[in-house]
Design an enzyme around this catalytic site. Sequence first.
Site, PDB file in Angstrom:
ATOM      1  N   CYS A   1     -20.165 -28.765 -12.550  1.00 37.42           N
ATOM      2  CA  CYS A   1     -19.263 -27.508 -12.886  1.00 37.42           C
ATOM      3  C   CYS A   1     -18.710 -27.720 -14.253  1.00 37.42           C
ATOM      4  O   CYS A   1     -18.540 -26.625 -14.843  1.00 37.42           O
ATOM      5  CB  CYS A   1     -18.421 -27.063 -11.818  1.00 37.42           C
ATOM      6  SG  CYS A   1     -19.110 -27.224 -10.070  1.00 37.42           S
TER       7      CYS A   1
ATOM      8  N   HIS B   1     -13.718 -21.525 -14.241  1.00 37.56           N
ATOM      9  CA  HIS B   1     -15.006 -22.187 -13.318  1.00 37.56           C
ATOM     10  C   HIS B   1     -14.460 -21.465 -11.944  1.00 37.56           C
ATOM     11  O   HIS B   1     -13.546 -21.358 -11.339  1.00 37.56           O
ATOM     12  CB  HIS B   1     -14.978 -23.596 -13.178  1.00 37.56           C
ATOM     13  CG  HIS B   1     -15.881 -23.646 -12.043  1.00 37.56           C
ATOM     14  ND1 HIS B   1     -17.031 -23.274 -11.952  1.00 37.56           N
ATOM     15  CD2 HIS B   1     -15.740 -24.589 -10.952  1.00 37.56           C
ATOM     16  CE1 HIS B   1     -17.680 -23.603 -10.921  1.00 37.56           C
ATOM     17  NE2 HIS B   1     -16.878 -24.602 -10.214  1.00 37.56           N
TER      18      HIS B   1
ATOM     19  N   ASN C   1     -20.307 -19.460  -6.487  1.00 34.22           N
ATOM     20  CA  ASN C   1     -20.031 -20.591  -7.548  1.00 34.22           C
ATOM     21  C   ASN C   1     -21.289 -20.974  -7.950  1.00 34.22           C
ATOM     22  O   ASN C   1     -22.055 -21.659  -7.327  1.00 34.22           O
ATOM     23  CB  ASN C   1     -19.275 -21.582  -6.569  1.00 34.22           C
ATOM     24  CG  ASN C   1     -18.962 -23.041  -7.524  1.00 34.22           C
ATOM     25  OD1 ASN C   1     -19.564 -23.123  -8.559  1.00 34.22           O
ATOM     26  ND2 ASN C   1     -18.026 -23.894  -6.923  1.00 34.22           N
TER      27      ASN C   1
HETATM   28  O1  UT7 Z   1     -17.375 -26.038  -7.926  1.00 36.34           O
HETATM   29  C1  UT7 Z   1     -16.555 -27.302  -7.393  1.00 36.34           C
HETATM   30  C2  UT7 Z   1     -16.959 -27.833  -6.137  1.00 36.34           C
HETATM   31  N1  UT7 Z   1     -16.473 -27.551  -4.982  1.00 36.34           N
HETATM   32  C3  UT7 Z   1     -15.420 -26.661  -4.660  1.00 36.34           C
HETATM   33  O2  UT7 Z   1     -14.671 -26.339  -5.335  1.00 36.34           O
HETATM   34  C4  UT7 Z   1     -14.811 -26.534  -3.105  1.00 36.34           C
HETATM   35  C5  UT7 Z   1     -13.470 -26.563  -2.924  1.00 36.34           C
HETATM   36  N2  UT7 Z   1     -13.359 -26.365  -1.487  1.00 36.34           N
HETATM   37  C6  UT7 Z   1     -13.109 -25.270  -0.791  1.00 36.34           C
HETATM   38  O3  UT7 Z   1     -13.604 -24.176  -1.581  1.00 36.34           O
HETATM   39  C7  UT7 Z   1     -12.778 -25.101   0.444  1.00 36.34           C
HETATM   40  O4  UT7 Z   1     -12.502 -26.417   1.080  1.00 36.34           O
HETATM   41  C8  UT7 Z   1     -14.102 -24.890   1.519  1.00 36.34           C
HETATM   42  C9  UT7 Z   1     -14.387 -23.268   1.196  1.00 36.34           C
HETATM   43  C10 UT7 Z   1     -15.250 -25.564   1.300  1.00 36.34           C
HETATM   44  C11 UT7 Z   1     -13.902 -24.780   2.998  1.00 36.34           C
HETATM   45  O5  UT7 Z   1     -12.525 -24.294   3.094  1.00 36.34           O
HETATM   46  P1  UT7 Z   1     -11.554 -24.988   4.122  1.00 36.34           P
HETATM   47  O6  UT7 Z   1     -10.398 -23.949   4.116  1.00 36.34           O
HETATM   48  O7  UT7 Z   1     -11.397 -26.175   3.323  1.00 36.34           O
HETATM   49  O8  UT7 Z   1     -12.151 -25.213   5.586  1.00 36.34           O
HETATM   50  P2  UT7 Z   1     -12.604 -26.520   6.344  1.00 36.34           P
HETATM   51  O9  UT7 Z   1     -13.650 -27.069   5.623  1.00 36.34           O
HETATM   52  O10 UT7 Z   1     -11.245 -27.339   6.659  1.00 36.34           O
HETATM   53  O11 UT7 Z   1     -13.124 -25.970   7.530  1.00 36.34           O
HETATM   54  C12 UT7 Z   1     -12.125 -25.000   8.595  1.00 36.34           C
HETATM   55  C13 UT7 Z   1     -13.061 -24.610   9.642  1.00 36.34           C
HETATM   56  C14 UT7 Z   1     -13.648 -25.880  10.412  1.00 36.34           C
HETATM   57  O12 UT7 Z   1     -13.753 -25.658  11.791  1.00 36.34           O
HETATM   58  P3  UT7 Z   1     -12.434 -26.319  12.855  1.00 36.34           P
HETATM   59  O13 UT7 Z   1     -12.882 -27.707  12.531  1.00 36.34           O
HETATM   60  O14 UT7 Z   1     -11.200 -26.032  12.246  1.00 36.34           O
HETATM   61  O15 UT7 Z   1     -12.723 -25.698  14.171  1.00 36.34           O
HETATM   62  C15 UT7 Z   1     -15.039 -25.691   9.759  1.00 36.34           C
HETATM   63  O16 UT7 Z   1     -16.079 -26.267  10.670  1.00 36.34           O
HETATM   64  O17 UT7 Z   1     -14.032 -23.676   9.634  1.00 36.34           O
HETATM   65  C16 UT7 Z   1     -15.262 -24.223   9.788  1.00 36.34           C
HETATM   66  N3  UT7 Z   1     -16.296 -23.820   8.813  1.00 36.34           N
HETATM   67  C17 UT7 Z   1     -16.839 -22.499   8.811  1.00 36.34           C
HETATM   68  N4  UT7 Z   1     -16.564 -21.720   9.553  1.00 36.34           N
HETATM   69  C18 UT7 Z   1     -17.525 -20.461   9.511  1.00 36.34           C
HETATM   70  C19 UT7 Z   1     -16.762 -24.512   7.542  1.00 36.34           C
HETATM   71  N5  UT7 Z   1     -17.508 -23.794   7.090  1.00 36.34           N
HETATM   72  C20 UT7 Z   1     -17.737 -22.647   7.599  1.00 36.34           C
HETATM   73  C21 UT7 Z   1     -18.457 -21.320   7.350  1.00 36.34           C
HETATM   74  N6  UT7 Z   1     -18.311 -20.323   8.055  1.00 36.34           N
HETATM   75  N7  UT7 Z   1     -19.149 -21.039   6.343  1.00 36.34           N
END
Ligand code: UT7
Length: 340
Positions: free
Chosen positions: A124, A267, A297
């Site tokens: 990125c 970004h 993204n």
């Molecule tokens: O470009 C640079 C590279 N990347 C980034 O900038 C990414 C940075 N990170 C993020 O943007 C966030 O961490 C994410 C959007 C990827 C994830 O959001 P989060 O608030 O950190 O969610 P999480 O991974 O902690 O997951 C929370 C819950 C989990 O369920 P439980 O364990 O709480 O029951 C996941 O299984 O949400 C669940 N989950 C989803 N649910 C519905 C994870 N992905 C999804 C989804 N739809 N797509």
Amino acid sequence: MTVIKPHGVTIKATAHYLPERVVTNADLEKIMDTSDEWIVQRTGVRARHFCAEGESTREMSFSVLKDLLRNANIKPDELDLFILATVGAHMTCPSTACQILGDLADDPEFGHTNAGAFDITVACSGFTYGLNMAHDLMASGQYRNIAVIGAEHLSQYVEMTTRGRGTAVIFGDGAGGAIVSRSDNHDHGILAQMMRSDGAKWGELYIPEKARDIPEQTHNDEMPLGLMRMNGRAIFKFAVGTFGDLIQQTLDKADLSPADVDHYICHQSNVRILEACRERFGIPQEKMPINIDRLGNTSAASVPILFDEQVKAGRIKPGQKVMFVAFGAGLTWTSSLWQL
Ligand code: UT7
């Protein structure tokens, strides 16, 4: 010793390309266990563009390069260098940048060029790294025009299933770029820049090609080889702090305050990361535009696409100060503060 700049450096033209195919959150709801509400709340993404069959980094970048040459009104033999920032190079050898210059040579509107050409892999952060490199090469006085393009075909690295939803809902495809050129005005150019990395954190976001690429301690070892593995939560935490610190350090280098900068072209990683940063500095919304809702993204393409949109909309004007800011896999982070 005072360094006398031989000339200024300017961004002469911008362009971007988006694949026609639009995939909405409602489309994703049909193929994996996710919801529009979850995606919008956690990321800010509502839709993204995905490449069609046969469309890739090369085709998207070629389209952008042709538009850049047209918009800058320069001929292929007036182009001295082409830097392509992507994680989606077609082959290990040669560079996709060279292949694209081959495509240019075959195009009757353009033709052959001996411009230097290479790919850079900074995820990125790639376009902004490229912009800094182009500027400083230009300042050497030995180049006239350098094309910098960020292009990503990320849909090929995500799995469209519930298992892949951690990355599938965030990323999109696209390409954008700029022509960096010599300027007679010595005031034009970069006021401050940074290019940083923390290699100890590379395992937070990577695309393994072979089994040996996978670190022993890995957060997600279920995804097949060739697909992206991301520790979203760790990157989120890293990004919220680093993004703001990067802006502050860049302002300090240029001896400017947040209000002195006219536009922050950031970004498009996650709307929550951007909002946290905007609030930390009290930057008004119109100075830190967002398009992640429409495009997701797009990694190295996100900064140049957003920049081109803002230029074309007449919001970014000559004489203004623009800070480009990005972070991504590596982990890497970078800024480039321009006096346009
Ligand atoms: O470009 C640079 C590279 N990347 C980034 O900038 C990414 C940075 N990170 C993020 O943007 C966030 O961490 C994410 C959007 C990827 C994830 O959001 P989060 O608030 O950190 O969610 P999480 O991974 O902690 O997951 C929370 C819950 C989990 O369920 P439980 O364990 O709480 O029951 C996941 O299984 O949400 C669940 N989950 C989803 N649910 C519905 C994870 N992905 C999804 C989804 N739809 N797509």
